[in-house]
Design an enzyme around this catalytic site. Structure first.
Site, PDB file in Angstrom:
ATOM      1  N   LYS A   9      86.782  16.012  31.106  1.00 22.74           N
ATOM      2  CA  LYS A   9      85.414  16.103  31.612  1.00 22.74           C
ATOM      3  C   LYS A   9      84.836  14.705  31.887  1.00 22.74           C
ATOM      4  CE  LYS A   9      84.534  20.436  29.084  1.00 22.74           C
ATOM      5  NZ  LYS A   9      83.593  21.149  28.180  1.00 22.74           N
ATOM      6  N   TYR A  49      82.721  28.371  35.760  1.00 17.30           N
ATOM      7  CA  TYR A  49      81.976  28.743  34.546  1.00 17.30           C
ATOM      8  C   TYR A  49      81.187  30.042  34.714  1.00 17.30           C
ATOM      9  CZ  TYR A  49      83.046  24.360  32.064  1.00 17.30           C
ATOM     10  OH  TYR A  49      83.676  23.328  31.404  1.00 17.30           O
ATOM     11  N   PHE A  57      72.538  26.971  28.378  1.00 14.29           N
ATOM     12  CA  PHE A  57      73.230  25.713  28.641  1.00 14.29           C
ATOM     13  C   PHE A  57      73.965  25.700  29.984  1.00 14.29           C
ATOM     14  CE2 PHE A  57      76.165  28.370  26.174  1.00 14.29           C
ATOM     15  CZ  PHE A  57      77.336  28.284  26.909  1.00 14.29           C
ATOM     16  N   ARG A  85      94.395  24.778  23.162  1.00 13.24           N
ATOM     17  CA  ARG A  85      93.106  25.056  22.506  1.00 13.24           C
ATOM     18  C   ARG A  85      93.111  24.506  21.070  1.00 13.24           C
ATOM     19  NH1 ARG A  85      88.681  27.286  25.329  1.00 13.24           N
ATOM     20  NH2 ARG A  85      88.147  28.517  23.495  1.00 13.24           N
ATOM     21  N   THR A  91      84.715  23.970  19.886  1.00 14.66           N
ATOM     22  CA  THR A  91      83.788  23.595  20.954  1.00 14.66           C
ATOM     23  C   THR A  91      82.794  22.533  20.491  1.00 14.66           C
ATOM     24  OG1 THR A  91      83.962  25.859  21.808  1.00 14.66           O
ATOM     25  CG2 THR A  91      82.093  24.535  22.579  1.00 14.66           C
ATOM     26  N   ARG A 102      88.705  16.843  20.279  1.00 11.43           N
ATOM     27  CA  ARG A 102      87.242  16.834  20.119  1.00 11.43           C
ATOM     28  C   ARG A 102      86.827  16.287  18.762  1.00 11.43           C
ATOM     29  NH1 ARG A 102      86.652  22.915  22.693  1.00 11.43           N
ATOM     30  NH2 ARG A 102      86.342  22.332  24.885  1.00 11.43           N
ATOM     31  N   ASN A 116      82.243  17.474  25.211  1.00 10.77           N
ATOM     32  CA  ASN A 116      83.390  17.540  24.292  1.00 10.77           C
ATOM     33  C   ASN A 116      84.730  17.199  24.936  1.00 10.77           C
ATOM     34  OD1 ASN A 116      83.665  19.827  25.817  1.00 10.77           O
ATOM     35  ND2 ASN A 116      83.193  21.272  24.167  1.00 10.77           N
ATOM     36  N   HIS A 119      88.327  20.572  28.729  1.00  8.66           N
ATOM     37  CA  HIS A 119      88.326  22.022  28.905  1.00  8.66           C
ATOM     38  C   HIS A 119      89.760  22.510  28.843  1.00  8.66           C
ATOM     39  CE1 HIS A 119      87.716  26.017  30.657  1.00  8.66           C
ATOM     40  NE2 HIS A 119      88.816  25.766  31.358  1.00  8.66           N
ATOM     41  N   GLU A 130      91.447  30.023  36.889  1.00 10.56           N
ATOM     42  CA  GLU A 130      90.991  28.624  36.928  1.00 10.56           C
ATOM     43  C   GLU A 130      91.971  27.730  37.700  1.00 10.56           C
ATOM     44  OE1 GLU A 130      90.365  27.718  32.782  1.00 10.56           O
ATOM     45  OE2 GLU A 130      88.633  29.066  32.642  1.00 10.56           O
TER      46      GLU A 130
END
Ligand code: DAT
Ligand code: MG
Length: 138
Positions: A9, A49, A57, A85, A91, A102, A116, A119, A130
């Protein structure tokens, strides 16, 4: 072989953490099969998203993700969706375990959207969807 969509990100790119994130993916043993730096526009991010549309948010999330360059990549390997993950961690970076991306590299910045670093797709269906959004050429 399973594939997942991973994004570094804008906070990760700004903080020069692209190499660190790629290193963790590669060191774990997953194969990077596609990789690009890009700027994501609003239309693409709203599609990506879509599940979060209407949440408080959502707008801050889209704005944050469009605030600077990101790195999009596809990683491949058995159970890579679940495995990445786990590498990424929870998160919320405050509670993400040390040892995770993270947990090690992010913290609460007091912003409306959680920043964070990464993704990762959360299911086979999400990964397929995606990947086609970020790599329509594949
Ligand atoms: P994840 O990225 O761990 O899959 P998610 O899909 O639930 O998490 O949310 C997408 C992103 O939105 C997440 O990485 C950070 C932000 N976010 C999620 N929940 C939030 C909340 N309650 N408040 C602020 N930002 C949030
Ligand atoms: Mg998610």
């Amino acid at each position: 072989m399973e594939r997942t969509l991973i994004l570094v990100k804008p906070d990760g790119v700004k903080r020069n953490l692209v190499g660190e994130v790629l290193s963790r993916i590669e060191t774990k043993g997953y194969t990077i099969v596609a990789l690009k730096m890009m700027s994501a526009d609003r239309e693409l991010l709203v599609r990506h998203y879509a599940e979060h549309e209407g949440k408080p948010f959502f707008e801050p999330l889209v704005e944050f993700m469009a605030s600077g360059p990101i790195v999009a990549l596809i990683a491949e390997g058995n159970r890579v969706i679940e495995g990445f993950r786990k590498l990424a961690g929870a998160t919320d970076p405050t509670v993400a375990e040390p040892g995770t991306i993270r947990g090690d590299l992010a913290r609460d910045q007091g912003t409306k959207v959680v920043q964070n670093i990464v993704h990762g797709s959360d299911s086979v269906e999400s990964a397929t969807r995606e990947i086609s959004i970020f790599f329509p050429e594949l």
